[in-house]
Every structure is written in C-alpha cells, then in structure tokens.
Design a protein around this motif. Structure first.
Motif, mmCIF file in Angstrom:
data_model
loop_
_atom_site.group_PDB
_atom_site.id
_atom_site.type_symbol
_atom_site.label_atom_id
_atom_site.label_comp_id
_atom_site.label_asym_id
_atom_site.label_seq_id
_atom_site.Cartn_x
_atom_site.Cartn_y
_atom_site.Cartn_z
ATOM 1 N N LEU A 176 0.816 -0.669 0.199
ATOM 2 C CA LEU A 176 -0.064 -0.221 -0.159
ATOM 3 C C LEU A 176 0.990 1.040 -0.051
ATOM 4 C CD1 LEU A 176 -3.391 -0.703 2.645
ATOM 5 C CD2 LEU A 176 -3.395 -0.829 0.429
ATOM 6 N N MET A 177 2.009 1.178 0.820
ATOM 7 C CA MET A 177 3.038 2.121 0.715
ATOM 8 C C MET A 177 3.870 2.469 -0.516
ATOM 9 S SD MET A 177 5.276 2.955 4.166
ATOM 10 C CE MET A 177 6.934 2.066 2.958
ATOM 11 N N LEU A 178 3.507 1.753 -0.945
ATOM 12 C CA LEU A 178 4.234 1.591 -2.413
ATOM 13 C C LEU A 178 3.433 1.776 -3.833
ATOM 14 C CD1 LEU A 178 6.959 -1.391 -2.612
ATOM 15 C CD2 LEU A 178 7.436 0.456 -1.921
ATOM 16 N N HIS A 179 2.468 1.572 -3.320
ATOM 17 C CA HIS A 179 1.012 1.977 -4.279
ATOM 18 C C HIS A 179 1.125 3.825 -4.092
ATOM 19 C CE1 HIS A 179 -1.378 -1.748 -4.381
ATOM 20 N NE2 HIS A 179 -0.281 -1.251 -4.942
ATOM 21 N N GLU A 180 0.737 4.320 -3.125
ATOM 22 C CA GLU A 180 1.643 6.042 -2.785
ATOM 23 C C GLU A 180 2.699 6.685 -3.213
ATOM 24 O OE1 GLU A 180 0.634 6.958 0.871
ATOM 25 O OE2 GLU A 180 -0.800 5.816 0.971
ATOM 26 N N GLU A 181 3.716 5.509 -3.185
ATOM 27 C CA GLU A 181 5.179 6.222 -3.860
ATOM 28 C C GLU A 181 4.729 6.362 -5.143
ATOM 29 O OE1 GLU A 181 8.268 6.476 -1.727
ATOM 30 O OE2 GLU A 181 6.647 8.002 -0.616
ATOM 31 N N ARG A 184 3.067 8.758 -6.497
ATOM 32 C CA ARG A 184 3.811 10.146 -6.421
ATOM 33 C C ARG A 184 4.921 10.615 -7.583
ATOM 34 N NH1 ARG A 184 8.834 11.474 -4.257
ATOM 35 N NH2 ARG A 184 8.791 9.262 -3.800
ATOM 36 N N ILE A 185 5.716 8.892 -7.689
ATOM 37 C CA ILE A 185 6.563 9.019 -8.673
ATOM 38 C C ILE A 185 6.379 9.822 -10.199
ATOM 39 C CG2 ILE A 185 8.597 7.531 -9.867
ATOM 40 C CD1 ILE A 185 8.939 6.755 -6.864
ATOM 41 N N TRP A 186 5.093 8.333 -10.812
ATOM 42 C CA TRP A 186 4.121 8.989 -11.539
ATOM 43 C C TRP A 186 3.900 10.291 -11.639
ATOM 44 C CZ3 TRP A 186 -1.341 8.982 -12.644
ATOM 45 C CH2 TRP A 186 -1.795 9.155 -13.967
ATOM 46 N N ARG A 187 3.560 10.970 -10.817
ATOM 47 C CA ARG A 187 3.273 12.554 -11.157
ATOM 48 C C ARG A 187 4.195 14.068 -11.466
ATOM 49 N NH1 ARG A 187 -0.634 12.159 -6.406
ATOM 50 N NH2 ARG A 187 1.019 12.671 -5.138
ATOM 51 N N LEU A 206 -4.270 1.976 -8.731
ATOM 52 C CA LEU A 206 -3.339 2.763 -9.539
ATOM 53 C C LEU A 206 -3.926 3.597 -10.973
ATOM 54 C CD1 LEU A 206 -0.676 0.157 -8.976
ATOM 55 C CD2 LEU A 206 -0.943 2.676 -8.065
ATOM 56 N N ALA A 207 -4.955 2.795 -12.162
ATOM 57 C CA ALA A 207 -4.944 2.850 -13.281
ATOM 58 C C ALA A 207 -5.796 3.707 -13.616
ATOM 59 C CB ALA A 207 -5.128 1.608 -14.054
ATOM 60 N N ARG A 232 -7.187 7.742 -4.498
ATOM 61 C CA ARG A 232 -8.074 6.762 -4.308
ATOM 62 C C ARG A 232 -8.501 6.019 -2.915
ATOM 63 N NH1 ARG A 232 -7.550 4.281 -10.196
ATOM 64 N NH2 ARG A 232 -8.267 6.666 -11.062
ATOM 65 N N ASP A 233 -9.501 5.629 -2.507
ATOM 66 C CA ASP A 233 -9.936 5.381 -0.844
ATOM 67 C C ASP A 233 -10.422 3.625 -0.784
ATOM 68 O OD1 ASP A 233 -10.624 4.407 1.192
ATOM 69 O OD2 ASP A 233 -11.633 5.911 2.297
ATOM 70 N N ARG A 234 -9.815 2.873 -0.319
ATOM 71 C CA ARG A 234 -10.231 1.458 -1.075
ATOM 72 C C ARG A 234 -11.447 0.957 0.168
ATOM 73 N NH1 ARG A 234 -5.411 -3.061 -1.828
ATOM 74 N NH2 ARG A 234 -4.797 -1.463 -3.359
ATOM 75 N N THR A 235 -11.995 2.319 0.721
ATOM 76 C CA THR A 235 -13.269 1.804 1.471
ATOM 77 C C THR A 235 -14.459 2.345 1.057
ATOM 78 O OG1 THR A 235 -12.777 2.933 2.930
ATOM 79 C CG2 THR A 235 -11.964 1.399 3.815
ATOM 80 N N ASP A 236 -14.172 4.054 -0.314
ATOM 81 C CA ASP A 236 -14.714 3.861 -0.962
ATOM 82 C C ASP A 236 -16.067 3.234 -1.538
ATOM 83 O OD1 ASP A 236 -16.132 6.662 -1.873
ATOM 84 O OD2 ASP A 236 -15.053 6.219 -4.217
ATOM 85 N N GLU A 237 -16.895 4.260 -1.836
ATOM 86 C CA GLU A 237 -17.629 2.595 -2.143
ATOM 87 C C GLU A 237 -17.813 3.185 -3.765
ATOM 88 O OE1 GLU A 237 -22.834 3.967 -3.185
ATOM 89 O OE2 GLU A 237 -22.235 4.373 -1.388
#
Lengths: 251, 285
Positions: A176-181, A184-187, A206-207, A232-237
C-alpha cells in the motif's frame, strides 16, 4: 515518425504461440490496445492469462508470432532504453551497491562519473532511499529492493516504465505504501506506466485505465476506466463498485 | 523434529544455542589438543618398536625438519644462469612452485575463458561439448605421455600436467556459473543499454558467476598440489620428488617432513585465498 496523436505504446492484433513438447500453445490472441503518453495503464488478468508474455513482448524480450507492437510509432525489435523494466523478483545486481545498481544504465552512456553520481543520487532521493546508497541488495527489505529497481529503471530517463507484478513479493502493508510512492513518482516524472498485475484492487488503486485480460489464450476482455478521484480510498463506494465490476468480468 | 514459529521462544532458543556455541568453542579446543596429543603418543610408541626406515618417530621427523631447514643448498633458476645460497627445504619448495604457480595460473585462465565462452555462446557450447565431454574425465596425469614427448619431464612437463588439472576444474565451475546467471540480469542489462556480448560478459556474466569461479580457483589450489606431487614422482624436481627420493634412500623421516610441508603450504594458500574470496564477494553479506 511519432505523430501528434500517436499513442506511446500501440498493440494491434498481437498473437503469441509457443511450441511445447505437447504441441502448440496459444498464449495471446488478437490483443489490441494503446497506451497514451503520460498514462498509467494496468494490464490485469488471472495467472496463466499471458500477461507476463505481453509484458515481455512490449519490452522486446519476446517476438510476437502475429500482429504489431510499436513504441512511439516505431516497431519494437528488442529491448531498448526507451522502456525501463521493473520485475517482480527485482532483478537487482547483487554485486553492486544501491548506487552501483542505479548507475548501471548511465555507465553505458558517455557520462562523467560526477554526473552519474549526481543523477543516481537524485533517483535514490526520488524513491526515498537516502542513507542506503552504499548498501548491497542483500541488506535491503523487499520493498526497498523494489525502490532500487524503480530508481535504476528511471535513471536512464526512459519514456515508459514497464512493470511486471512489481509488488507481488512484498507484504500487504508495504505494498500500500509503495502504491502511494509510485503514484507520487508518476506525478513527479510524468512517465508513461504500463503495469501488469493479477490484483484487482491494485489495478483500481493505480490505473487511469485497466486492460482486463482473460485466459487462455489471453484476450482483451474489456478496458475499464475507474474514473475515480485520486488519492483513491479502498473503502470508498465507487472504488468497491469498480472492483466488483472488474471481478465479474474476469469470472 | 518440531518447527517453532513463536518469536519469544525462538529468541530464547537462539540464546541457548549461542551459549552452547560459546561452551563448544572451549571444549573443542581441549578435545582437539587431546586428540592431537593422543595421535602423537600412539605414533611415538608405535615407532619405538620399529626401525626408523620403516616408521620414523615424531622426534626424528622434527630433527629431520631442522636439518632440512638448515642444510645449505643452492637456488637454481629454471631459466638463465646463476644461483643463490639458501637451505634445502626452501629450495625444494621453490622448485615445486616453479611448476605449481604457472600451471595453476595458465590452467585457471584458460579454463575460466573456455567455461565462460561455452556458458555464454550457445554455438560454441554446441560445437565443443562432445570434445570436452570425452576429454574431461581423463586424469591429468594420463597426459604425462604428451608431457614427456613434447616437453620432457622437467618444470615444463610438470607445469603442463598441473595446467590440465586446473583447466578442467575451472572450466567446469565457470561454465556452470555462467549457466546459472539469472535471465533477469541479462534482460535488465539489455534494457539499460548493454548491447554487445563482450560488455555483457564483463558487466554482468563475470560478476554474477564470480562465486562459482572463485570456488573453482580455490578447488584447483588444493587439487593442483596433489597433481604436483604425482607429476614429480616421474622425475620433476620439488617436494614430491623429495618424498620418493628420501624413501628410496630409506630416510622416511625426510619423506614425512616434505609430506607435512605440502600440507602446510596448502593450508596457508587456502587461508590466503579465502581472505581474497571474502573481499571479492563482500556483497554476499
């Protein structure tokens, strides 16, 4: 060569068959999709659907038995520095330090050692590994190793980052941490990313677009646009709705 | 056997194991000293019932060692004229080194070269596999026939035999090492701009296969001493020749001295190479 509207990666009717002892196996059939410049595309599918074969074809490590693959309008004829590769098992050179791994691609160019150092330090900083410059891969955790893998691929400034299940070998929390990273790197770099995974939630996290493959032979079942705000929030509807939609496509 | 996955008990087991190791170190030293003493006593007692020419005692061997270390002899170089005054033992050791060192070096370089070449180039592997399969099982000493006919049995012939021994050991480990290089390494390197075979071998294949290559060199450092002794039995000068020569003169205590010299030289060279290996392969952590 590369027109204004030319997609960065274009696959049209890609076919791949393998000759095995038991006869011919078709791994991919009529695979067509495009990745636009700066886009983050996930190729999603169950194991054995040919997604790794597809990754290897775009990377230039395998030749398709049919169809066309072009990067920036030029047909792919082998691996190249325009496509940086990141593997599930990292593929780091164990005899080189973190800096040595990141500098590897830069050494193949005419570049002064000080300039190499500077670029490597910048990349190591980008992936958040400051302080580990002189560590050997064997001294790093799985998540840190993959950060090195990403830094090494980005060091030669490729247009596209090709990633084959890069976070499948790290624990869930690190992932999960690497997804955020990675986002960020992509941005920060504006790279085009083509990311192969079997994890639906990972793809939705991610996509920009998810290319859903079904096996065998691997075909494009559908291309899904999550259309969710980031982060994106994994608990989001909406997130759950999108994930369920993709799951039903695979089953 | 049970597998303990509890963290708490694992650490306590580890602590216990460390305690055992600490205890074992002292105990091992004692047992080692005791075993060595027992061996020397049994040897000495057995030798006291036998004439020296059948079984020399440890004391006689020690005496012979001092004699060999102090008796004057001349160092003669294999090439050129001139001699240097020295004593017998170092002269014999140098004579063995004259064919051991070049044989080991030439055989290792050629063996690693062909092993890496055949491990990397499939066409070379296809072409040479039948020949290498047939030639490899031949014991190095069997080549003595060619050594005698081509070079003569001196330093040259012995070097030739030693080189053949080192060649096959290094050939085998190097080609196995290259075949074991993970495909991802070469694929990543290709995507990072490594284009020709020579660059790939230098930057990826050699460092990746280095552990196997180093093992091959270390194995041949030991094996080549065996070959040196065998080659010298045919008449090349050195430690091995001295073992046979002394036995023929019924001076078995001198034979034992040179047997022990070979052992000590091997232990020393192995220890030195282990340190080099540790430096080169520091990345294995």
């Amino acid at each position: 060569m590369a027109g204004v509207d030319e997609p960065t990666v274009a696959l049209s009717n890609v076919e791949k068959t393998f000759e095995t002892a038991d006869g011919t196996v078709q791994a991919l059939s009529e695979v067509s999709f495009a990745v636009e410049s700066g886009e983050f595309v996930c190729v999603l599918g169950p194991s054995g659907c040919g997604k790794t074969t597809l990754f290897r074809i775009i990377a230039g490590l395998e030749t398709p038995t049919g169809g066309r693959v072009a990067v920036d309008g030029t047909p792919v004829s082998g691996p190249g520095m325009d496509r940086g590769m990141v593997f599930q098992e990292y593929g780091l050179f164990p005899w080189r330090t973190v800096t040595g791994n990141v500098e590897f691609g830069l050494e193949q160019r005419d570049m002064q050692p000080e300039e190499r150092r500077r670029v490597a330090a910048e990349m190591i900083d980008l992936v958040g590994l400051d302080g580990f410059e002189e560590a050997y891969p064997a001294e790093l955790s799985g998540g840190m190793k993959q950060r090195v893998g990403i830094a090494r691929a980005l060091a030669v400034d490729p247009e596209i980052l090709l990633m084959d299940e890069p976070f499948a070998s790290v624990d869930a929390q690190t992932r999960l941490m690497l997804h955020e990273e990675l986002l960020r790197i992509w941005r920060e770099t504006g790279k085009t990313i083509c990311f192969v995974t079997h994890d639906v939630a990972e793809a939705v996290t991610l996509a920009d677009r998810v290319v859903v493959l079904t096996g065998s032979p691997g075909r494009v079942r559908s291309v899904v646009d999550p259309d969710l705000d980031r982060p994106r929030d994994r608990t989001d509807e909406g997130f759950n709705e999108c994930r369920d939609r993709i799951r039903s496509l695979i089953q | 056997m049970s597998i303990d996955i509890g963290t708490g008990s694992t650490s306590s087991t580890l602590a216990g194991a460390t305690g055992l190791v600490g205890q074992a170190d002292g105990a091992r030293l004692w047992r080692g000293a005791l075993g060595t003493a027992a061996f020397l006593v049994i040897w000495w007692v057995a030798a006291s019932f036998q004439p020296t020419y059948l079984l020399p005692s440890p004391v006689e061997v020690a005496g012979a060692f001092v004699t060999e270390l102090t008796a004057a002899a001349l160092i003669q170089f294999p090439f050129g004229e001139g001699t240097i005054a020295a004593t017998r033992l170092p002269v014999k050791l140098l004579q063995s080194l004259y064919h051991y060192v070049p044989g080991l070096a030439i055989g290792s370089v050629l063996g690693i070269g062909l092993g890496v070449g055949m491990g990397w180039f499939a066409w070379l592997d296809d072409a040479l596999t039948p020949v290498t399969r047939v030639l490899r099982p031949i014991p190095p000493l069997a080549w003595i026939a060619f050594a005698i006919v081509w070079i003569g049995i001196g330093h040259g012939g012995a070097t030739f035999i030693v080189a053949i021994g080192a060649f096959w050991i290094n050939f085998y480990t190097a080609s196995a090492g290259v075949e074991g290089v993970p495909r991802e390494y070469t694929e990543v390197a290709a995507s990072l701009g490594v284009q020709d075979d020579l660059a790939m071998i230098r930057k990826v294949i050699l460092p990746s296969a280095a552990p196997e290559i180093m093992t091959g060199i270390r194995t041949s450092i030991g094996q080549c001493w065996m070959i040196v002794v065998a080659a010298e039995l045919f008449g090349a000068p050195g430690l091995g020749y001295e073992i046979i020569n002394a036995a023929q003169n019924l001076q078995l205590e001198v034979s034992v001295v040179y047997m022990l010299v070979i052992s000590l030289v091997f232990l020393a060279s192995d220890a030195v190479f282990r340190r080099i290996e540790g430096r080169v392969l520091a990345w294995r952590v």
